[in-house]
Design an enzyme around this catalytic site. Structure first.
Site, mmCIF file in Angstrom:
data_model
loop_
_atom_site.group_PDB
_atom_site.id
_atom_site.type_symbol
_atom_site.label_atom_id
_atom_site.label_comp_id
_atom_site.label_asym_id
_atom_site.label_seq_id
_atom_site.Cartn_x
_atom_site.Cartn_y
_atom_site.Cartn_z
ATOM 1 N N GLU A 92 0.828 -1.208 0.000
ATOM 2 C CA GLU A 92 0.000 0.000 0.000
ATOM 3 C C GLU A 92 0.859 1.254 0.000
ATOM 4 O O GLU A 92 0.510 2.248 -0.638
ATOM 5 C CB GLU A 92 -0.957 0.005 1.191
ATOM 6 C CG GLU A 92 -1.908 1.180 1.128
ATOM 7 C CD GLU A 92 -3.149 1.034 1.997
ATOM 8 O OE1 GLU A 92 -3.808 2.058 2.210
ATOM 9 O OE2 GLU A 92 -3.476 -0.085 2.431
ATOM 10 N N GLY A 151 -6.528 5.282 -0.183
ATOM 11 C CA GLY A 151 -6.625 3.857 -0.503
ATOM 12 C C GLY A 151 -8.077 3.407 -0.511
ATOM 13 O O GLY A 151 -8.839 3.706 0.416
ATOM 14 N N HIS A 179 -0.852 -14.166 -0.738
ATOM 15 C CA HIS A 179 0.443 -14.502 -0.147
ATOM 16 C C HIS A 179 0.805 -15.911 -0.615
ATOM 17 O O HIS A 179 0.113 -16.876 -0.305
ATOM 18 C CB HIS A 179 0.377 -14.409 1.372
ATOM 19 C CG HIS A 179 -0.087 -13.072 1.866
ATOM 20 N ND1 HIS A 179 0.596 -11.900 1.593
ATOM 21 C CD2 HIS A 179 -1.168 -12.712 2.579
ATOM 22 C CE1 HIS A 179 -0.040 -10.896 2.147
ATOM 23 N NE2 HIS A 179 -1.128 -11.355 2.745
ATOM 24 N N SER A 185 6.127 -18.075 2.265
ATOM 25 C CA SER A 185 6.523 -17.464 3.536
ATOM 26 C C SER A 185 8.030 -17.218 3.537
ATOM 27 O O SER A 185 8.781 -17.827 2.765
ATOM 28 C CB SER A 185 6.128 -18.361 4.707
ATOM 29 O OG SER A 185 6.749 -19.624 4.593
ATOM 30 N N HIS A 214 -3.568 1.538 -14.322
ATOM 31 C CA HIS A 214 -4.655 2.442 -14.706
ATOM 32 C C HIS A 214 -4.457 3.758 -13.959
ATOM 33 O O HIS A 214 -4.359 3.761 -12.732
ATOM 34 C CB HIS A 214 -6.016 1.844 -14.341
ATOM 35 C CG HIS A 214 -7.155 2.805 -14.495
ATOM 36 N ND1 HIS A 214 -7.639 3.181 -15.727
ATOM 37 C CD2 HIS A 214 -7.884 3.473 -13.573
ATOM 38 C CE1 HIS A 214 -8.630 4.050 -15.548
ATOM 39 N NE2 HIS A 214 -8.793 4.234 -14.249
ATOM 40 N N GLY A 229 -6.538 6.853 -14.033
ATOM 41 C CA GLY A 229 -7.695 7.651 -14.415
ATOM 42 C C GLY A 229 -7.788 8.934 -13.620
ATOM 43 O O GLY A 229 -6.958 9.223 -12.754
#
Length: 140
Positions: free
Chosen positions: A62, A82, A89, A92, A106, A108
């Site tokens: 993020e 966000g 995942h 590990s 994208h 936009g």
């Protein structure tokens, strides 16, 4: 597109007094349509079983997508928020340095969508993520 004059050193200055600083996230590469950031896998990013915590992985993804979008808009006129994160995942890891490579797919007027791949020290894919930002006009 991300402006060409933006450097990792400039962006890393934004990390001070944030979760990114606590987790030692660092941007290492910034292109016009991609970014790369790293994060160590250690006691700060482990879950109780000693593995990389999925939440830490998502925080890294993020961060890459949010910073990427922020670099693409005028932050005096727009806020980057966000909207959605999807993560798978796949593997590990207990230690080392993970890298997140985000690519804009994208861009936009009101949404940006990023594909972010998290890889381990030997290039193995740890997680794949798709992250959507809402580009919200700031009302004066």
């Amino acid at each position: 597109m991300i402006p060409e004059h933006i450097t990792p050193e400039l962006v890393n200055q934004w990390n001070k007094n944030t979760m990114m600083e606590v987790l030692d996230m660092k941007f290492t590469e910034i292109g016009t349509e991609h970014l790369v950031a790293t994060m160590p896998v250690d006691h700060r990013t482990h879950q109780p079983m000693g593995l990389l915590h999925g939440g830490a992985t998502i925080a890294l993804a993020e961060t890459v997508g949010s910073v990427g979008s922020a670099l693409m808009v005028d932050t005096k006129k727009f806020a980057v928020v966000g909207l959605n994160m999807q993560a798978n995942h796949l593997k590990s890891i207990r230690s080392g340095l993970v890298s997140a490579t985000g690519r804009i797919i994208h861009a936009g007027k009101s949404t940006h969508i990023w594909d972010i791949t998290i890889t381990g020290p030997e290039g193995q894919v740890i997680s794949i993520c798709r992250f959507t930002n809402f580009i919200k006009a700031i009302n004066p």
